[in-house]
Scaffold this active site. Sequence first.
Site, PDB file in Angstrom:
ATOM      1  N   GLU A  91       0.773  -1.289  -0.052  1.00  0.00           N
ATOM      2  CA  GLU A  91      -0.160  -0.234   0.420  1.00  0.00           C
ATOM      3  C   GLU A  91       0.571   1.100  -0.172  1.00  0.00           C
ATOM      4  O   GLU A  91       1.992   1.453   0.583  1.00  0.00           O
ATOM      5  CB  GLU A  91      -1.065   0.168   1.076  1.00  0.00           C
ATOM      6  CG  GLU A  91      -2.075  -1.184   1.052  1.00  0.00           C
ATOM      7  CD  GLU A  91      -3.083  -1.445   1.689  1.00  0.00           C
ATOM      8  OE1 GLU A  91      -4.402  -1.206   1.675  1.00  0.00           O
ATOM      9  OE2 GLU A  91      -2.914  -0.636   3.230  1.00  0.00           O
ATOM     10  N   CYS A 104       3.474   8.617   1.482  1.00  0.00           N
ATOM     11  CA  CYS A 104       4.003   7.427   1.957  1.00  0.00           C
ATOM     12  C   CYS A 104       4.165   6.036   1.803  1.00  0.00           C
ATOM     13  O   CYS A 104       3.274   5.937   1.244  1.00  0.00           O
ATOM     14  CB  CYS A 104       3.141   7.322   3.311  1.00  0.00           C
ATOM     15  SG  CYS A 104       3.461   5.962   4.640  1.00  0.00           S
ATOM     16  N   CYS A 111       6.855  -6.966   7.014  1.00  0.00           N
ATOM     17  CA  CYS A 111       7.981  -6.430   8.101  1.00  0.00           C
ATOM     18  C   CYS A 111       8.019  -7.270   8.750  1.00  0.00           C
ATOM     19  O   CYS A 111       7.637  -8.177   9.647  1.00  0.00           O
ATOM     20  CB  CYS A 111       7.747  -4.844   8.138  1.00  0.00           C
ATOM     21  SG  CYS A 111       8.720  -4.647   9.697  1.00  0.00           S
ATOM     22  N   CYS A 115       7.079  -5.552  15.794  1.00  0.00           N
ATOM     23  CA  CYS A 115       6.340  -4.855  16.440  1.00  0.00           C
ATOM     24  C   CYS A 115       4.786  -4.812  16.635  1.00  0.00           C
ATOM     25  O   CYS A 115       4.292  -5.350  15.995  1.00  0.00           O
ATOM     26  CB  CYS A 115       6.617  -2.891  16.146  1.00  0.00           C
ATOM     27  SG  CYS A 115       8.355  -2.812  15.724  1.00  0.00           S
ATOM     28  N   CYS A 118       2.014  -2.551  15.542  1.00  0.00           N
ATOM     29  CA  CYS A 118       1.807  -2.545  13.773  1.00  0.00           C
ATOM     30  C   CYS A 118       1.160  -3.656  13.365  1.00  0.00           C
ATOM     31  O   CYS A 118       1.651  -4.417  12.944  1.00  0.00           O
ATOM     32  CB  CYS A 118       2.916  -2.290  13.692  1.00  0.00           C
ATOM     33  SG  CYS A 118       3.219  -2.048  12.043  1.00  0.00           S
ATOM     34  N   GLY A 165       7.410  -2.287   5.774  1.00  0.00           N
ATOM     35  CA  GLY A 165       7.913  -2.520   6.193  1.00  0.00           C
ATOM     36  C   GLY A 165       8.976  -1.868   6.452  1.00  0.00           C
ATOM     37  O   GLY A 165       9.021  -0.619   6.998  1.00  0.00           O
ATOM     38  N   GLU A 166      10.402  -2.314   7.234  1.00  0.00           N
ATOM     39  CA  GLU A 166      11.265  -0.751   7.260  1.00  0.00           C
ATOM     40  C   GLU A 166      12.428  -1.276   6.729  1.00  0.00           C
ATOM     41  O   GLU A 166      13.011  -1.946   5.811  1.00  0.00           O
ATOM     42  CB  GLU A 166      12.018  -2.629   8.869  1.00  0.00           C
ATOM     43  CG  GLU A 166      12.741  -1.784   9.119  1.00  0.00           C
ATOM     44  CD  GLU A 166      13.703  -0.753  10.028  1.00  0.00           C
ATOM     45  OE1 GLU A 166      12.219  -0.473  10.286  1.00  0.00           O
ATOM     46  OE2 GLU A 166      14.648   0.076   9.233  1.00  0.00           O
ATOM     47  N   SER A 197      12.111   6.530   7.393  1.00  0.00           N
ATOM     48  CA  SER A 197      11.423   6.145   9.037  1.00  0.00           C
ATOM     49  C   SER A 197      12.044   4.210   9.140  1.00  0.00           C
ATOM     50  O   SER A 197      11.996   3.764   8.589  1.00  0.00           O
ATOM     51  CB  SER A 197      10.454   6.050   9.069  1.00  0.00           C
ATOM     52  OG  SER A 197       9.431   6.017  10.523  1.00  0.00           O
ATOM     53  N   SER A 219      11.710   5.559  14.825  1.00  0.00           N
ATOM     54  CA  SER A 219      10.627   5.012  15.901  1.00  0.00           C
ATOM     55  C   SER A 219      11.448   4.418  17.177  1.00  0.00           C
ATOM     56  O   SER A 219      11.598   3.520  17.662  1.00  0.00           O
ATOM     57  CB  SER A 219       9.541   3.714  14.967  1.00  0.00           C
ATOM     58  OG  SER A 219       9.583   4.399  13.828  1.00  0.00           O
ATOM     59  N   HIS A 221       9.110   4.556  20.583  1.00  0.00           N
ATOM     60  CA  HIS A 221       8.264   4.670  20.985  1.00  0.00           C
ATOM     61  C   HIS A 221       8.260   3.919  22.783  1.00  0.00           C
ATOM     62  O   HIS A 221       7.290   3.101  23.189  1.00  0.00           O
ATOM     63  CB  HIS A 221       7.454   2.968  20.428  1.00  0.00           C
ATOM     64  CG  HIS A 221       7.433   3.400  19.052  1.00  0.00           C
ATOM     65  ND1 HIS A 221       6.185   4.396  18.938  1.00  0.00           N
ATOM     66  CD2 HIS A 221       8.050   2.563  17.789  1.00  0.00           C
ATOM     67  CE1 HIS A 221       6.399   3.767  17.217  1.00  0.00           C
ATOM     68  NE2 HIS A 221       7.153   2.977  17.335  1.00  0.00           N
ATOM     69  N   ASN A 299      -3.512   3.453  15.615  1.00  0.00           N
ATOM     70  CA  ASN A 299      -4.668   3.056  15.236  1.00  0.00           C
ATOM     71  C   ASN A 299      -4.888   1.426  15.378  1.00  0.00           C
ATOM     72  O   ASN A 299      -4.143   1.391  15.489  1.00  0.00           O
ATOM     73  CB  ASN A 299      -4.569   3.397  13.995  1.00  0.00           C
ATOM     74  CG  ASN A 299      -3.907   4.680  13.714  1.00  0.00           C
ATOM     75  OD1 ASN A 299      -4.566   5.846  13.853  1.00  0.00           O
ATOM     76  ND2 ASN A 299      -2.985   5.444  12.845  1.00  0.00           N
ATOM     77  N   CYS A 342      -1.940   6.218  10.188  1.00  0.00           N
ATOM     78  CA  CYS A 342      -0.089   5.264  10.293  1.00  0.00           C
ATOM     79  C   CYS A 342      -0.372   3.564  10.885  1.00  0.00           C
ATOM     80  O   CYS A 342      -1.038   3.801  12.038  1.00  0.00           O
ATOM     81  CB  CYS A 342       0.741   5.804  11.664  1.00  0.00           C
ATOM     82  SG  CYS A 342       1.501   7.730  11.157  1.00  0.00           S
TER      83      CYS A 342
HETATM   84  N1  SAH Z   1       9.474   0.297   9.491  1.00  0.00           N
HETATM   85  C1  SAH Z   1       9.497   1.925  10.028  1.00  0.00           C
HETATM   86  C2  SAH Z   1       8.465   2.301   8.888  1.00  0.00           C
HETATM   87  C3  SAH Z   1       7.131   1.730   8.997  1.00  0.00           C
HETATM   88  S1  SAH Z   1       6.137   2.133  10.276  1.00  0.00           S
HETATM   89  C4  SAH Z   1       9.367   2.176  11.634  1.00  0.00           C
HETATM   90  O1  SAH Z   1       8.752   1.404  12.228  1.00  0.00           O
HETATM   91  O2  SAH Z   1       9.495   3.717  11.787  1.00  0.00           O
HETATM   92  C5  SAH Z   1       6.039   4.060  10.180  1.00  0.00           C
HETATM   93  C6  SAH Z   1       5.377   4.744  11.612  1.00  0.00           C
HETATM   94  O3  SAH Z   1       4.209   3.810  11.699  1.00  0.00           O
HETATM   95  C7  SAH Z   1       6.144   4.301  13.029  1.00  0.00           C
HETATM   96  O4  SAH Z   1       6.581   4.818  13.506  1.00  0.00           O
HETATM   97  C8  SAH Z   1       5.400   2.953  13.191  1.00  0.00           C
HETATM   98  O5  SAH Z   1       6.114   2.344  14.797  1.00  0.00           O
HETATM   99  C9  SAH Z   1       3.992   4.044  13.360  1.00  0.00           C
HETATM  100  N2  SAH Z   1       3.253   2.513  13.690  1.00  0.00           N
HETATM  101  C10 SAH Z   1       3.076   1.258  13.535  1.00  0.00           C
HETATM  102  N3  SAH Z   1       2.121   0.704  13.497  1.00  0.00           N
HETATM  103  C11 SAH Z   1       0.920   2.148  14.259  1.00  0.00           C
HETATM  104  C12 SAH Z   1      -0.349   2.034  15.225  1.00  0.00           C
HETATM  105  N4  SAH Z   1      -1.084   1.079  14.454  1.00  0.00           N
HETATM  106  N5  SAH Z   1      -1.032   3.248  14.618  1.00  0.00           N
HETATM  107  C13 SAH Z   1      -0.121   4.276  14.745  1.00  0.00           C
HETATM  108  N6  SAH Z   1       1.099   4.719  14.626  1.00  0.00           N
HETATM  109  C14 SAH Z   1       1.930   3.122  13.988  1.00  0.00           C
HETATM  110 FE1  SF4 Z   2       8.010  -3.110  11.072  1.00  0.00          FE
HETATM  111 FE2  SF4 Z   2       7.700  -0.333  11.375  1.00  0.00          FE
HETATM  112 FE3  SF4 Z   2       5.512  -1.800  11.723  1.00  0.00          FE
HETATM  113 FE4  SF4 Z   2       7.951  -2.369  13.575  1.00  0.00          FE
HETATM  114  S1  SF4 Z   2       6.617  -0.719  13.104  1.00  0.00           S
HETATM  115  S2  SF4 Z   2       6.338  -3.725  12.067  1.00  0.00           S
HETATM  116  S3  SF4 Z   2       9.224  -2.301  11.814  1.00  0.00           S
HETATM  117  S4  SF4 Z   2       6.525  -1.742   9.305  1.00  0.00           S
END
Ligand code: SAH
Ligand code: SF4
Length: 382
Positions: A91, A104, A111, A115, A118, A165-166, A197, A219, A221, A299, A342
Amino acid sequence: MTVNLLDLDLEGLAVFCERLGEKRFRAVQLFRWIHRKGAQNFEDMSDLAKSFREKLKSLATITPLSVVSQHISADGTIKWLFDVGGGNAIETVFIPESDRGTLCVSSQAGCAVGCRFCSTGHQGFSRNLTTGEIISQLWHAEFFLRKHLGCDERVISNVVMMGMGEPLQNYKELIPALKVMLDDHGYGLSRRRVTVSTSGIVPMIDRLSQDCPVALAVSVHAPNDGLRDQLVPLNLKYPLSQLMAACHRYLAFAPRDFITFEYCMLAGVNDSDECALQLVQRIKAHPGTWCKFNLIPFNPFPASGLTCSSPERVKVFARILNDAGIITTVRKTRGDDIDAACGQLAGDVKDRTRVVDRIARQRSIPIHPVADSTLANSGAVQ
Ligand code: SAH
Ligand code: SF4
């Protein structure tokens, strides 16, 4: 075998053209046709010699990803689902604002970091995207939007590698894609307006600073290792003290004089006053005003078992950081009516790893709040 020219940055295209006996400026012309004009057909490239066009037709293609679906949100956000083959789809989201247009972009199908909060992470990992698949997202969005809005000007001014993805786990394909975005003959985006990111792959942050220093978002957190280990499993390998030091090192090469820390607000998990105070301590362990915080309201998605902090809690948390001199903003949620916010990007991933199993196991373990002692032991307090 034909070459998909979307896979090549200008340097790569110059080498390709040289092999065909063509001068470098031909590569520049071709590159501009593809990335400035959105051309897909060699026939249209009127200033290229017919013989060159014939060679290109037999040896190369310009093949973008095919669109599975497009959704437009009430707030103007657009989400595309692209087919990347093998049952996988990724996406991409366009977020219009009064002073900019942000895309974005995804870097992987799924990924592997896993996390806890996510939804991409919950789907597991299939494969890295190629440079062409990363650039294709920008190519499609930019030229679709120009047509849609009836304008010749550039529509996308900012790219954030914050989709699925990362990005730093797909470094080899990422770098040429970033170069195409930045190239004056390509999309001509400013380094300050292209953001990678990352969840914190320390050695790759250092490499990025040398190879293609764009804006960096990390990120974070959690304010301590005990909690971060549970939310971002990568922390077990690259703990916070190492991550913070790498971010600080990056500054010397960064196009901006700060690093952005993303912090997803999870009710009762990482949103206490204590967490905010621990963060302040950690940031102050490094000199200068060197970072900003972006608080992201979580979210929710059903499988996570987590909920978002209340708006009041987010406000208090932000105030503690701001009062300590750390500029902190709360990210506005965009496109949630089309699941484009996000962490909601899920695409379609055929998991080829054990990430899904691992996360399912993790989910049954409650997250433990972590006492200050973890921070004291982690080397952040000097
Ligand atoms: N993998 C990379 C980039 C993609 S995620 C990373 O983790 O940075 C982009 C952002 O969205 C990150 O800061 C991630 O922590 C955040 N994110 C992931 N899941 C989320 C959720 N359910 N609600 C809000 N932000 C979220
Ligand atoms: Fe991967 Fe980023 Fe989601 Fe973590 S927050 S699972 S690194 S996409």
